[in-house]
Design an enzyme around this catalytic site. Structure first.
Site, PDB file in Angstrom:
ATOM      1  CD  GLU A  77      56.468  32.869 105.333  1.00  0.00           C
ATOM      2  OE1 GLU A  77      56.258  32.341 106.446  1.00  0.00           O
ATOM      3  OE2 GLU A  77      57.115  33.924 105.205  1.00  0.00           O
ATOM      4  CG  HIS A 116      63.812  32.062 102.218  1.00  0.00           C
ATOM      5  ND1 HIS A 116      63.966  33.213 101.473  1.00  0.00           N
ATOM      6  CD2 HIS A 116      62.547  32.080 102.682  1.00  0.00           C
ATOM      7  CE1 HIS A 116      62.841  33.898 101.484  1.00  0.00           C
ATOM      8  NE2 HIS A 116      61.954  33.233 102.214  1.00  0.00           N
TER       9      HIS A 116
END
Length: 188
Positions: free
Chosen positions: A86, A12
Site C-alpha cells: 500500500e 484486501h
C-alpha cells in the site's frame, strides 16, 4: 500504451482499522469477520473464471496475505511482491482520518490525506512504483493488494492520467478483471 497481460486485481478485505476509519499505509491491522467474508466472496468469483496459466502475487502486508489465503484457497499458490504494498502514509500511519482532516486544512477530503502525509510516499512515487511493477509482469496474474495501490495499478492499465485516480472505482469483496485496456468489475 504498453501492452499488459490479463490481470485480476483484488483489494484486501475489511480490516479493523478500515472499520475504525484509520489510515494503514505500511502498518497492518487484522481482517474483520466482514473482511474474511469478502475474501471468500472473491474466491467464489475467481472459481468461476479460467485461471489456467495464471500466477498469483500478493502484497507482503499481512492483511493482503490473509486475504490471498482465503481468496486463492484451492485455486492458486501465491508469492509476495513489494510492488503491491500500500501507499506509504509516513507519520500518519495508524491515525484517524477524522483527526487528520482537522490538522490538514489543505485536504479537501480523506483521499487528499494520502498525498499530504508527512514522510509519505505520495501519488507520483506510487505511480512510478506501480508502473515498474507492471512492466516486469511476464504473464497473466491475480494480484492481491490495497485500496490506493489497486486504483493506481488499474489507472495505469487503463492508460488514464494521474489526476483521474480520485475517480477510480474501488471496493472490497469484488474482483477487477483487466484485459486489453478494458476493466470489468466482478461481484457475486
Amino acid at each position: 500504451m504498453p501492452q499488459y497481460p490479463p490481470l485480476y486485481v483484488l483489494r484486501h478485505g475489511e480490516t479493523a482499522w478500515n472499520a475504525e476509519g484509520r489510515l494503514q499505509g505500511h502498518f497492518d491491522s487484522p481482517l474483520t469477520a466482514t473482511g474474511r467474508v469478502q475474501a471468500r466472496a472473491q474466491n467464489s468469483i475467481l472459481r468461476n473464471r479460467d485461471l489456467i496459466g495464471f500466477a498469483a502475487l500478493s502484497s507482503p502486508q499481512r492483511r493482503a496475505q490473509d486475504t490471498a489465503e482465503l481468496a486463492l484457497d484451492g485455486l492458486l499458490p501465491y508469492s509476495s511482491s513489494e510492488g503491491l504494498a500500500e501507499i506509504g502514509v509516513g507519520d500518519w500511519a495508524g491515525r484517524s482520518r477524522a483527526e487528520l482532516m482537522q490538522v490538514c486544512p489543505e485536504a479537501r477530503d480523506t483521499y487528499d490525506l494520502y498525498e499530504h502525509a508527512p514522510n509519505g510516499e505520495g501519488f507520483a512515487a506510487l505511480h512510478e512504483r506501480c508502473r515498474q511493477f507492471l512492466s516486469n509482469l511476464t504473464g497473466p496474474h491475480v494480484l492481491i493488494t490495497h485500496g490506493i495501490t489497486s486504483r493506481m495499478l488499474r489507472l495505469i492499465l487503463l492508460g488514464r492520467e494521474l489526476e483521474d485516480l480520485r475517480g477510480m472505482q474501488g471496493g472490497q469483496g469484488v474482483v477487477f478483471y483487466l484485459n486489453e485496456g478494458v476493466q470489468h468489475r466482478l461481484k457475486l
